[in-house]
Design an enzyme around this catalytic site. Structure first.
Site, short mmCIF file in Angstrom:
data_model
loop_
_atom_site.label_atom_id
_atom_site.label_comp_id
_atom_site.label_asym_id
_atom_site.label_seq_id
_atom_site.Cartn_x
_atom_site.Cartn_y
_atom_site.Cartn_z
N HIS A 94 -0.36 -3.66 1.67
CA HIS A 94 -0.69 -4.34 1.12
C HIS A 94 0.49 -5.57 1.93
O HIS A 94 0.06 -6.72 2.31
CB HIS A 94 -0.53 -4.94 -0.65
CG HIS A 94 -1.96 -4.38 -0.66
ND1 HIS A 94 -3.38 -4.52 -0.66
CD2 HIS A 94 -2.10 -3.55 -1.78
CE1 HIS A 94 -4.04 -3.66 -0.95
NE2 HIS A 94 -3.43 -3.43 -2.68
N HIS A 103 1.57 2.30 -1.94
CA HIS A 103 -0.20 1.50 -1.69
C HIS A 103 0.49 0.23 -1.38
O HIS A 103 -0.21 -0.99 -1.10
CB HIS A 103 -1.05 1.42 -3.03
CG HIS A 103 -2.09 0.58 -2.84
ND1 HIS A 103 -3.35 2.03 -2.78
CD2 HIS A 103 -2.25 -0.33 -3.85
CE1 HIS A 103 -4.59 0.53 -2.96
NE2 HIS A 103 -3.84 -0.93 -4.09
N GLU A 104 1.04 -0.77 -2.41
CA GLU A 104 1.36 -1.72 -2.72
C GLU A 104 1.66 -2.20 -0.97
O GLU A 104 1.91 -3.72 -0.92
CB GLU A 104 2.46 -2.18 -3.75
CG GLU A 104 1.93 -2.13 -5.03
CD GLU A 104 0.26 -3.21 -5.22
OE1 GLU A 104 0.54 -3.79 -4.63
OE2 GLU A 104 -0.54 -2.23 -5.88
#
Length: 405
Positions: free
Chosen positions: A30, A26-27
Protein backbone atom coordinates in the site's frame (compact mmCIF):
# COMPACT_ATOMS: atom_id res chain seq x y z
CA UNK A 1 6.28 -23.96 34.27
CA UNK A 2 9.55 -23.85 32.35
CA UNK A 3 8.25 -26.53 30.01
CA UNK A 4 5.12 -24.46 29.38
CA UNK A 5 7.21 -21.36 28.62
CA UNK A 6 9.39 -23.39 26.28
CA UNK A 7 6.37 -24.70 24.40
CA UNK A 8 4.93 -21.17 24.22
CA UNK A 9 8.16 -19.90 22.67
CA UNK A 10 8.17 -22.72 20.13
CA UNK A 11 4.66 -21.81 18.97
CA UNK A 12 4.45 -18.05 19.47
CA UNK A 13 7.86 -16.76 18.36
CA UNK A 14 7.92 -18.43 14.90
CA UNK A 15 4.27 -17.44 14.36
CA UNK A 16 4.95 -13.78 15.18
CA UNK A 17 8.11 -13.66 13.07
CA UNK A 18 6.34 -15.05 10.01
CA UNK A 19 3.19 -12.98 10.53
CA UNK A 20 5.19 -9.77 11.00
CA UNK A 21 7.09 -10.38 7.77
CA UNK A 22 3.90 -11.01 5.79
CA UNK A 23 1.97 -8.06 7.30
CA UNK A 24 4.91 -5.68 6.81
CA UNK A 25 5.19 -6.59 3.14
CA UNK A 26 1.40 -6.19 2.73
CA UNK A 27 1.43 -2.68 4.21
CA UNK A 28 4.55 -1.75 2.24
CA UNK A 29 2.58 -2.66 -0.89
CA UNK A 30 0.00 0.00 0.00
CA UNK A 31 2.72 2.44 1.05
CA UNK A 32 4.92 2.27 -2.05
CA UNK A 33 2.05 2.52 -4.53
CA UNK A 34 0.77 5.52 -2.56
CA UNK A 35 4.24 7.06 -2.72
CA UNK A 36 4.28 6.44 -6.46
CA UNK A 37 1.16 8.61 -6.79
CA UNK A 38 2.50 11.23 -4.33
CA UNK A 39 -0.13 10.61 -1.66
CA UNK A 40 0.44 12.31 1.69
CA UNK A 41 0.87 9.67 4.43
CA UNK A 42 0.65 10.25 8.19
CA UNK A 43 1.63 6.87 9.62
CA UNK A 44 3.00 3.42 8.81
CA UNK A 45 2.31 1.03 11.68
CA UNK A 46 3.10 -2.60 12.38
CA UNK A 47 1.15 -3.83 15.36
CA UNK A 48 -1.60 -2.10 17.31
CA UNK A 49 -1.86 -0.39 20.67
CA UNK A 50 0.71 1.81 22.38
CA UNK A 51 3.89 2.34 20.34
CA UNK A 52 7.04 0.68 21.68
CA UNK A 53 9.16 2.19 18.89
CA UNK A 54 8.43 5.21 16.72
CA UNK A 55 10.28 7.53 14.38
CA UNK A 56 9.16 10.35 12.08
CA UNK A 57 11.03 10.64 8.77
CA UNK A 58 11.77 13.77 6.74
CA UNK A 59 8.47 13.38 4.82
CA UNK A 60 6.53 13.60 8.07
CA UNK A 61 5.58 9.91 8.08
CA UNK A 62 5.49 8.36 11.54
CA UNK A 63 6.90 4.82 11.53
CA UNK A 64 5.78 2.89 14.57
CA UNK A 65 5.72 -0.59 16.06
CA UNK A 66 2.82 -1.32 18.39
CA UNK A 67 3.02 -3.64 21.38
CA UNK A 68 0.41 -6.04 19.90
CA UNK A 69 2.02 -7.48 16.71
CA UNK A 70 -1.10 -8.91 15.08
CA UNK A 71 -1.55 -6.62 12.07
CA UNK A 72 -0.67 -3.24 10.68
CA UNK A 73 -1.95 -0.30 8.69
CA UNK A 74 -1.04 2.74 6.61
CA UNK A 75 -2.85 5.93 7.60
CA UNK A 76 -3.32 8.40 4.75
CA UNK A 77 -3.78 12.06 5.55
CA UNK A 78 -7.46 12.91 5.78
CA UNK A 79 -8.67 9.45 6.75
CA UNK A 80 -11.77 10.11 8.81
CA UNK A 81 -12.74 6.52 9.62
CA UNK A 82 -11.93 2.89 8.89
CA UNK A 83 -13.61 2.94 5.49
CA UNK A 84 -11.29 5.41 3.74
CA UNK A 85 -14.20 5.90 1.32
CA UNK A 86 -16.06 9.04 2.45
CA UNK A 87 -19.24 10.04 0.66
CA UNK A 88 -19.78 13.33 -1.20
CA UNK A 89 -20.60 15.27 1.98
CA UNK A 90 -17.48 13.94 3.70
CA UNK A 91 -15.32 14.77 0.69
CA UNK A 92 -16.67 18.34 0.54
CA UNK A 93 -15.97 18.86 4.23
CA UNK A 94 -12.46 17.44 3.92
CA UNK A 95 -11.72 19.59 0.85
CA UNK A 96 -12.81 22.76 2.64
CA UNK A 97 -10.70 21.94 5.67
CA UNK A 98 -7.59 21.19 3.59
CA UNK A 99 -7.98 24.39 1.56
CA UNK A 100 -8.51 26.45 4.71
CA UNK A 101 -5.47 25.00 6.47
CA UNK A 102 -3.02 24.39 3.60
CA UNK A 103 -4.30 26.09 0.47
CA UNK A 104 -5.92 24.78 -2.75
CA UNK A 105 -2.71 23.16 -4.05
CA UNK A 106 -2.58 20.74 -1.11
CA UNK A 107 -5.81 18.99 -2.15
CA UNK A 108 -4.06 16.97 -4.86
CA UNK A 109 -1.81 15.33 -2.23
CA UNK A 110 -4.70 13.63 -0.44
CA UNK A 111 -5.66 10.05 -1.12
CA UNK A 112 -9.40 10.79 -1.32
CA UNK A 113 -8.95 13.32 -4.13
CA UNK A 114 -6.82 11.09 -6.33
CA UNK A 115 -8.46 9.57 -9.44
CA UNK A 116 -10.42 6.44 -8.61
CA UNK A 117 -8.04 4.23 -10.63
CA UNK A 118 -5.11 5.40 -8.51
CA UNK A 119 -7.00 4.72 -5.28
CA UNK A 120 -7.87 1.26 -6.57
CA UNK A 121 -4.23 0.50 -7.39
CA UNK A 122 -3.10 1.71 -3.96
CA UNK A 123 -5.70 -0.54 -2.34
CA UNK A 124 -4.70 -3.53 -4.47
CA UNK A 125 -1.03 -2.87 -3.73
CA UNK A 126 -1.19 -4.76 -0.40
CA UNK A 127 -2.50 -8.09 -1.70
CA UNK A 128 -0.31 -7.74 -4.80
CA UNK A 129 2.75 -7.34 -2.57
CA UNK A 130 1.81 -10.54 -0.74
CA UNK A 131 1.74 -12.46 -4.02
CA UNK A 132 5.04 -10.88 -5.06
CA UNK A 133 6.60 -11.94 -1.75
CA UNK A 134 5.48 -15.54 -2.30
CA UNK A 135 6.78 -15.52 -5.86
CA UNK A 136 10.11 -14.05 -4.69
CA UNK A 137 10.50 -16.73 -2.00
CA UNK A 138 9.65 -19.59 -4.34
CA UNK A 139 11.89 -18.12 -7.05
CA UNK A 140 14.85 -17.99 -4.66
CA UNK A 141 14.20 -21.58 -3.54
CA UNK A 142 13.84 -22.92 -7.07
CA UNK A 143 16.92 -21.00 -8.29
CA UNK A 144 19.17 -22.16 -5.44
CA UNK A 145 17.82 -25.60 -4.50
CA UNK A 146 16.12 -26.62 -7.73
CA UNK A 147 13.26 -29.10 -7.60
CA UNK A 148 12.75 -32.82 -7.59
CA UNK A 149 10.16 -34.88 -9.42
CA UNK A 150 9.48 -38.21 -7.74
CA UNK A 151 6.13 -39.72 -8.82
CA UNK A 152 5.05 -41.81 -5.84
CA UNK A 153 4.83 -45.56 -5.87
CA UNK A 154 2.29 -47.45 -3.81
CA UNK A 155 4.10 -49.07 -0.89
CA UNK A 156 1.04 -50.63 0.75
CA UNK A 157 -2.75 -50.67 0.43
CA UNK A 158 -4.92 -50.76 3.55
CA UNK A 159 -7.25 -53.75 3.58
CA UNK A 160 -10.88 -52.79 3.03
CA UNK A 161 -9.97 -49.24 2.01
CA UNK A 162 -11.17 -47.20 -0.96
CA UNK A 163 -7.79 -47.78 -2.61
CA UNK A 164 -8.17 -51.55 -2.24
CA UNK A 165 -11.68 -51.38 -3.74
CA UNK A 166 -10.32 -49.32 -6.64
CA UNK A 167 -7.69 -51.96 -7.46
CA UNK A 168 -4.45 -50.26 -6.37
CA UNK A 169 -1.53 -52.64 -5.99
CA UNK A 170 1.88 -52.28 -4.30
CA UNK A 171 4.43 -51.09 -6.84
CA UNK A 172 1.98 -48.97 -8.88
CA UNK A 173 3.50 -45.62 -9.87
CA UNK A 174 0.86 -42.85 -9.70
CA UNK A 175 1.14 -40.67 -12.81
CA UNK A 176 -2.06 -38.59 -12.76
CA UNK A 177 -4.84 -37.58 -10.36
CA UNK A 178 -8.01 -36.06 -11.81
CA UNK A 179 -6.21 -35.35 -15.06
CA UNK A 180 -3.31 -33.44 -13.47
CA UNK A 181 0.24 -34.84 -13.58
CA UNK A 182 1.55 -36.12 -10.24
CA UNK A 183 5.05 -34.86 -9.51
CA UNK A 184 5.31 -36.06 -5.92
CA UNK A 185 3.27 -37.64 -3.14
CA UNK A 186 1.99 -34.27 -1.90
CA UNK A 187 0.05 -33.89 -5.16
CA UNK A 188 -1.90 -37.08 -4.45
CA UNK A 189 -2.55 -36.05 -0.84
CA UNK A 190 -3.86 -32.65 -1.94
CA UNK A 191 -6.30 -34.09 -4.48
CA UNK A 192 -7.55 -36.81 -2.12
CA UNK A 193 -7.88 -34.42 0.83
CA UNK A 194 -10.01 -31.96 -1.15
CA UNK A 195 -12.34 -34.54 -2.68
CA UNK A 196 -14.08 -36.31 0.20
CA UNK A 197 -16.94 -38.51 -1.05
CA UNK A 198 -16.12 -37.54 -4.64
CA UNK A 199 -14.65 -40.10 -7.08
CA UNK A 200 -11.06 -39.33 -8.06
CA UNK A 201 -9.67 -40.59 -11.37
CA UNK A 202 -6.10 -41.96 -11.20
CA UNK A 203 -3.68 -43.14 -13.86
CA UNK A 204 -0.97 -45.50 -12.64
CA UNK A 205 1.88 -47.27 -14.34
CA UNK A 206 1.86 -51.03 -13.70
CA UNK A 207 4.35 -53.36 -15.38
CA UNK A 208 4.97 -50.77 -18.10
CA UNK A 209 1.26 -50.27 -18.83
CA UNK A 210 -1.01 -47.30 -18.00
CA UNK A 211 -3.97 -48.36 -15.88
CA UNK A 212 -7.01 -46.20 -15.03
CA UNK A 213 -8.38 -46.49 -11.48
CA UNK A 214 -11.18 -44.69 -9.62
CA UNK A 215 -11.21 -44.27 -5.84
CA UNK A 216 -13.62 -42.31 -3.65
CA UNK A 217 -11.93 -40.69 -0.60
CA UNK A 218 -13.58 -41.33 2.76
CA UNK A 219 -13.54 -38.52 5.34
CA UNK A 220 -11.36 -39.80 8.17
CA UNK A 221 -10.06 -38.35 11.43
CA UNK A 222 -6.28 -38.11 11.29
CA UNK A 223 -3.57 -36.65 13.50
CA UNK A 224 -0.97 -34.42 11.88
CA UNK A 225 2.11 -33.04 13.63
CA UNK A 226 1.63 -29.63 12.02
CA UNK A 227 -2.15 -29.25 11.59
CA UNK A 228 -3.36 -31.23 14.62
CA UNK A 229 -6.50 -33.38 14.57
CA UNK A 230 -8.46 -33.00 11.31
CA UNK A 231 -11.13 -34.84 9.34
CA UNK A 232 -10.10 -35.06 5.70
CA UNK A 233 -10.43 -37.40 2.74
CA UNK A 234 -8.31 -40.57 2.70
CA UNK A 235 -8.22 -43.60 0.39
CA UNK A 236 -5.89 -45.87 2.38
CA UNK A 237 -2.61 -45.68 0.45
CA UNK A 238 0.90 -45.67 1.82
CA UNK A 239 3.25 -44.10 -0.69
CA UNK A 240 6.99 -44.06 -1.26
CA UNK A 241 9.36 -43.87 -4.19
CA UNK A 242 12.38 -45.63 -5.65
CA UNK A 243 15.72 -43.88 -5.98
CA UNK A 244 15.62 -44.43 -9.71
CA UNK A 245 12.31 -42.57 -9.99
CA UNK A 246 13.73 -39.28 -8.64
CA UNK A 247 14.62 -36.67 -11.23
CA UNK A 248 16.40 -33.47 -10.16
CA UNK A 249 15.57 -30.25 -12.01
CA UNK A 250 17.80 -27.18 -12.12
CA UNK A 251 16.28 -23.82 -13.06
CA UNK A 252 17.87 -20.73 -14.53
CA UNK A 253 16.54 -17.43 -13.07
CA UNK A 254 13.79 -17.02 -15.69
CA UNK A 255 12.65 -20.62 -15.33
CA UNK A 256 12.67 -20.22 -11.53
CA UNK A 257 10.28 -17.26 -11.80
CA UNK A 258 7.97 -19.29 -14.04
CA UNK A 259 8.01 -22.22 -11.62
CA UNK A 260 7.31 -19.85 -8.72
CA UNK A 261 4.33 -18.28 -10.51
CA UNK A 262 2.94 -21.77 -11.20
CA UNK A 263 3.39 -22.67 -7.53
CA UNK A 264 1.43 -19.60 -6.40
CA UNK A 265 -1.23 -20.38 -9.01
CA UNK A 266 -1.57 -23.94 -7.68
CA UNK A 267 -2.04 -22.70 -4.11
CA UNK A 268 -4.71 -20.19 -5.21
CA UNK A 269 -6.45 -22.82 -7.35
CA UNK A 270 -6.49 -25.27 -4.45
CA UNK A 271 -7.87 -22.58 -2.12
CA UNK A 272 -10.65 -21.63 -4.52
CA UNK A 273 -11.54 -25.27 -5.10
CA UNK A 274 -11.72 -25.96 -1.36
CA UNK A 275 -13.85 -22.89 -0.65
CA UNK A 276 -16.17 -23.84 -3.49
CA UNK A 277 -16.65 -27.30 -2.00
CA UNK A 278 -17.38 -25.76 1.42
CA UNK A 279 -20.09 -23.50 -0.02
CA UNK A 280 -21.66 -26.40 -1.90
CA UNK A 281 -21.65 -28.57 1.23
CA UNK A 282 -19.13 -31.11 -0.02
CA UNK A 283 -16.46 -30.23 2.56
CA UNK A 284 -16.78 -29.39 6.24
CA UNK A 285 -14.33 -26.48 6.39
CA UNK A 286 -12.18 -28.35 8.90
CA UNK A 287 -8.99 -27.16 7.21
CA UNK A 288 -9.76 -23.46 7.73
CA UNK A 289 -7.29 -22.08 10.27
CA UNK A 290 -7.43 -19.06 12.55
CA UNK A 291 -4.54 -17.51 14.51
CA UNK A 292 -4.35 -20.50 16.89
CA UNK A 293 -4.13 -22.93 13.97
CA UNK A 294 -1.45 -20.86 12.24
CA UNK A 295 0.53 -20.68 15.48
CA UNK A 296 0.11 -24.45 15.88
CA UNK A 297 1.42 -24.97 12.34
CA UNK A 298 4.41 -22.70 13.01
CA UNK A 299 5.16 -24.60 16.21
CA UNK A 300 4.81 -27.95 14.43
CA UNK A 301 7.23 -26.80 11.74
CA UNK A 302 9.71 -25.67 14.41
CA UNK A 303 9.48 -28.99 16.27
CA UNK A 304 9.79 -30.99 13.07
CA UNK A 305 12.77 -28.99 11.79
CA UNK A 306 14.73 -29.22 15.05
CA UNK A 307 14.08 -32.92 15.78
CA UNK A 308 16.80 -35.53 15.49
CA UNK A 309 20.53 -35.55 16.16
CA UNK A 310 21.75 -33.22 13.41
CA UNK A 311 24.23 -30.40 14.21
CA UNK A 312 22.71 -27.18 15.54
CA UNK A 313 23.72 -25.23 12.43
CA UNK A 314 21.99 -27.71 10.14
CA UNK A 315 18.85 -27.65 12.30
CA UNK A 316 18.82 -23.85 12.21
CA UNK A 317 19.18 -23.85 8.43
CA UNK A 318 16.40 -26.42 8.06
CA UNK A 319 14.15 -24.40 10.38
CA UNK A 320 14.81 -21.20 8.44
CA UNK A 321 14.06 -22.93 5.14
CA UNK A 322 10.78 -24.41 6.39
CA UNK A 323 9.64 -21.14 7.98
CA UNK A 324 10.35 -19.13 4.84
CA UNK A 325 8.30 -21.64 2.84
CA UNK A 326 5.55 -21.28 5.45
CA UNK A 327 5.76 -17.49 5.08
CA UNK A 328 5.20 -17.84 1.33
CA UNK A 329 2.06 -19.93 1.84
CA UNK A 330 0.75 -17.59 4.55
CA UNK A 331 1.45 -14.57 2.33
CA UNK A 332 -0.67 -16.08 -0.45
CA UNK A 333 -3.46 -16.73 2.04
CA UNK A 334 -3.43 -13.18 3.42
CA UNK A 335 -3.33 -11.71 -0.07
CA UNK A 336 -6.27 -13.87 -1.12
CA UNK A 337 -8.36 -13.12 1.98
CA UNK A 338 -7.81 -9.38 1.58
CA UNK A 339 -9.18 -9.53 -1.97
CA UNK A 340 -12.48 -10.98 -0.80
CA UNK A 341 -15.33 -8.52 -1.52
CA UNK A 342 -16.02 -7.78 2.15
CA UNK A 343 -16.22 -4.03 2.91
CA UNK A 344 -13.68 -3.98 5.76
CA UNK A 345 -11.09 -5.68 3.54
CA UNK A 346 -9.20 -4.39 0.50
CA UNK A 347 -11.57 -6.30 -1.78
CA UNK A 348 -14.53 -4.41 -0.30
CA UNK A 349 -12.80 -1.09 -0.97
CA UNK A 350 -12.25 -2.18 -4.57
CA UNK A 351 -15.98 -2.92 -4.89
CA UNK A 352 -16.76 0.61 -3.66
CA UNK A 353 -14.27 2.09 -6.13
CA UNK A 354 -15.77 0.05 -8.96
CA UNK A 355 -19.19 1.51 -8.12
CA UNK A 356 -17.71 5.01 -7.98
CA UNK A 357 -16.06 4.56 -11.37
CA UNK A 358 -19.39 3.54 -12.94
CA UNK A 359 -21.74 5.89 -11.05
CA UNK A 360 -19.31 8.85 -11.04
CA UNK A 361 -19.92 9.39 -7.31
CA UNK A 362 -18.88 7.66 -4.07
CA UNK A 363 -21.10 5.13 -2.36
CA UNK A 364 -23.64 6.79 -0.09
CA UNK A 365 -22.63 7.08 3.57
CA UNK A 366 -25.57 4.96 4.81
CA UNK A 367 -24.67 2.19 2.35
CA UNK A 368 -21.03 2.29 3.43
CA UNK A 369 -22.03 2.14 7.10
CA UNK A 370 -24.34 -0.83 6.50
CA UNK A 371 -21.68 -2.54 4.40
CA UNK A 372 -19.05 -2.20 7.08
CA UNK A 373 -21.37 -3.55 9.74
CA UNK A 374 -22.16 -6.56 7.58
CA UNK A 375 -18.49 -6.98 6.73
CA UNK A 376 -17.46 -6.92 10.38
CA UNK A 377 -20.16 -9.46 11.19
CA UNK A 378 -18.98 -11.76 8.39
CA UNK A 379 -15.36 -11.49 9.51
CA UNK A 380 -16.35 -12.15 13.11
CA UNK A 381 -18.28 -15.27 12.09
CA UNK A 382 -15.36 -16.46 9.96
CA UNK A 383 -12.89 -15.92 12.81
CA UNK A 384 -15.17 -17.69 15.30
CA UNK A 385 -15.54 -20.65 12.92
CA UNK A 386 -11.80 -20.81 12.28
CA UNK A 387 -11.04 -20.54 16.01
CA UNK A 388 -13.53 -23.32 16.75
CA UNK A 389 -11.68 -25.46 14.21
CA UNK A 390 -8.38 -24.57 15.84
CA UNK A 391 -9.60 -25.56 19.31
CA UNK A 392 -10.91 -28.87 18.03
CA UNK A 393 -7.64 -29.63 16.23
CA UNK A 394 -5.74 -28.85 19.41
CA UNK A 395 -8.00 -31.24 21.37
CA UNK A 396 -8.56 -28.47 23.92
CA UNK A 397 -12.13 -29.57 24.71
CA UNK A 398 -10.94 -33.09 25.48
CA UNK A 399 -8.23 -31.64 27.70
CA UNK A 400 -10.72 -29.44 29.59
CA UNK A 401 -13.11 -32.39 29.93
CA UNK A 402 -10.34 -34.37 31.58
CA UNK A 403 -9.72 -31.55 34.05
CA UNK A 404 -13.42 -31.30 34.98
CA UNK A 405 -13.97 -35.03 35.40
Amino acid sequence: MLNFLGQALIYIVPFLLVLTLVVTVHELGHYWVARLFKVKIDRFAIGFGRAILRRTDKRGVEWRIGWMPLGGYVKFSGDLDASSVPDQAGLAELRQRVIAEQGPAAVRDYFHFKPVWQRALITAGGPFANFVLAIAIFTALFATLGDQIAPPRVAAVDAGSAAAAAGFQPGDMILEANGAPVRRGEDVIRVVTLNSATPVQFVVERAGQRVNLTATPVRTTTEDAISGTVRVGRIGLKMGYLAGDVRAIRYNPIEAVGAAVRQVGEVLSTTLSYLGRIFTGRESGALLNGPLGIAKAAGGITTQATAGEAPVGLKAANLGLMLIQFAAILSIGIGFINLMPIPVLDGGHLVFYAYEAVARKPVAARVQEAGYRVGLALLACLMLFATWNDLQKLNLFKFLGGLVS
